[in-house]
Design an enzyme around this catalytic site. Structure first.
Site, PDB file in Angstrom:
ATOM      1  N   ASP A  69       6.986  -1.308  27.196  1.00 46.22           N
ATOM      2  CA  ASP A  69       8.332  -1.848  27.033  1.00 46.22           C
ATOM      3  C   ASP A  69       8.782  -2.584  28.296  1.00 46.22           C
ATOM      4  OD1 ASP A  69      10.801  -2.320  25.799  1.00 46.22           O
ATOM      5  OD2 ASP A  69      11.681  -0.496  26.638  1.00 46.22           O
ATOM      6  N   SER A  97      10.880   4.945  32.080  1.00 46.88           N
ATOM      7  CA  SER A  97      10.745   5.855  30.948  1.00 46.88           C
ATOM      8  C   SER A  97      10.314   7.216  31.471  1.00 46.88           C
ATOM      9  CB  SER A  97       9.759   5.295  29.915  1.00 46.88           C
ATOM     10  OG  SER A  97       9.739   6.098  28.757  1.00 46.88           O
ATOM     11  N   THR A  98       9.181   7.747  31.021  1.00 45.75           N
ATOM     12  CA  THR A  98       8.754   9.099  31.403  1.00 45.75           C
ATOM     13  C   THR A  98       8.639   9.223  32.920  1.00 45.75           C
ATOM     14  OG1 THR A  98       7.446   9.103  29.381  1.00 45.75           O
ATOM     15  CG2 THR A  98       7.057  10.892  30.958  1.00 45.75           C
ATOM     16  N   MET A 147       5.605   5.502  29.997  1.00 44.76           N
ATOM     17  CA  MET A 147       4.522   5.297  29.054  1.00 44.76           C
ATOM     18  C   MET A 147       4.783   4.046  28.226  1.00 44.76           C
ATOM     19  SD  MET A 147       1.687   6.825  28.284  1.00 44.76           S
ATOM     20  CE  MET A 147       0.438   6.916  26.996  1.00 44.76           C
ATOM     21  N   HIS A 177      14.785   5.152  29.218  1.00 43.39           N
ATOM     22  CA  HIS A 177      14.643   5.672  27.863  1.00 43.39           C
ATOM     23  C   HIS A 177      15.222   7.084  27.787  1.00 43.39           C
ATOM     24  CE1 HIS A 177      10.941   2.842  27.232  1.00 43.39           C
ATOM     25  NE2 HIS A 177      12.092   2.210  27.103  1.00 43.39           N
TER      26      HIS A 177
END
Length: 369
Positions: free
Chosen positions: A303, A181-182, A300, A207
């Site tokens: 998930d 993700s991030t 973050m 993501h």
């Protein structure tokens, strides 16, 4: 509790006003300034010392990317890019992430006011994440022509060489699953760029919103020895190829006779995400079992953590990026806490470790489940 102090940089007075209002509605943040162009923003940053800035990609007097490049060299700080949902907007946004921007918000090309209202929660959440990011860990490419500068624009220097010894039949049996993700666009690039051409197939959920993953895949395809593409529903999963979940769609791996295939489907968000790492990793546990390798990269939230534990319980080998090399340690930390991880490794050691692990399995039975 101290509030996160934000400066908004955007040439649109409407966008500046709306972002200011959205930020100031939050109890944990405040907009301390709004600038119409980077030159004004530069003075605001010097005088007000913000925690985070939001930065428009296309602005007068100085392009947002030029400003970001200078900022990350001279005064590194968390930046959330505000980009448009256009082909050029996607390419420029990916360049911004390479330069060290933490994340981005994709504003609609038309209906900006209503679109920003709908994106309010996403915008403020990304500002919160950016305020916690390890900005000092980000790689900032040196200026062109400077010592150590990459030979070509966008090129990344592999952190460590990986043996080019052939993996042989191992690559036809194993599949590497990556969740991120991030900070994950650059972390995933670092993993893929050092994979050998006969690597096992790689399937990735990063993501990202619709409209960006195809450009991201094309960018990686030009840098890697393996082929990289946005996944298509029903296509066969092949060694030497990486498949990225399309933005706004879930990706899983299923069986069709003796082959593995990609399944791309719409559906409700899982863990608030679409695509979701949970969906991909659950399919890995269910379909690939002990022939799966799981990799959890920076991001973050949680998930994919539970599903990675399912992977490990099914016999998969799983690794997570360590805290020191993560932009945000959330997803790897949750996977470790779930007991899902065999090894915790610095980002620049992951590819080499996976290749060593694969070669160590030579001679072992690798039947599909």
């Amino acid at each position: 509790m101290a509030k996160t102090r934000v400066i908004v940089v955007d040439d649109s007075a409407l966008v500046r006003s709306m972002l200011t209002e959205i930020i100031n509605r939050q109890r944990d943040m405040e907009c301390i300034g709004a600038a119409a162009d980077p030159l004004v923003a530069r003075e605001m940053i010097r005088n007000l010392n913000p925690d985070v800035i939001t930065l428009d990609v296309e602005m007068p007097r100085m392009d947002g990317i030029d400003f970001l490049s200078k900022l990350m060299r001279l005064r590194p700080m968390p930046v959330v890019m505000v980009s448009t949902l256009t082909e050029r907007g996607a390419d420029v946004t990916l360049k911004a992430l390479e330069l060290g921007a933490i994340d981005f918000v994709a504003k609609p090309k038309i209906g900006v006011a209503d679109g920003l209202k709908l994106l309010a929660d996403d915008i403020t959440e990304k500002i919160r994440v950016a305020s916690q990011a390890r900005i000092n860990r980000l790689h900032v490419p040196p200026a062109a022509g400077a010592p150590g500068a990459p030979a070509a624009a966008g090129a990344a220097k592999p952190a460590a060489p990986v043996s080019s010894a052939s993996l042989g039949r191992l690559s036809t049996e194993k599949i590497i699953f990556i969740g991120a993700s991030t900070g994950g666009t650059e972390a995933t690039k670092e993993v893929l760029i050092t994979l050998p051409a006969d690597s096992p197939a790689v399937v990735i959920t990063q993501h990202m919103p619709p409209g960006f993953t195809r450009n991201y895949a094309n960018r990686l395809d030009g840098l890697c020895k393996i082929s990289v593409k946005e996944a298509s529903d029903g296509e066969r999963i092949l060694p030497g190829h990486a498949y990225i979940a399309p933005g706004g769609m879930h990706l899983s791996v299923e069986r069709s006779g003796a082959n593995y295939i990609a399944r791309v489907k719409d559906g409700d968000p899982v863990n608030r995400h679409k695509p979701s790492v949970e969906v991909l990793f659950q399919s890995a546990a269910r379909t690939v079992g002990p022939n799966a390798i799981g990799v959890m990269l920076t991001g973050m939230g949680a998930d994919g953590a539970k599903a990675m534990r399912e992977m490990r319980d099914a016999g998969a080998y799983c690794v997570a990026q360590d805290e020191a090399s993560c932009v945000v340690f959330g997803m790897p930390r949750e996977a470790i806490a779930a007991g899902a991880v065999n090894e915790v490794l610095p980002l620049n050691k992951i590819t080499g470790h996976l290749m060593d692990h694969l070669r160590a399995t030579v001679g072992q039975a690798l039947s599909r489940v």
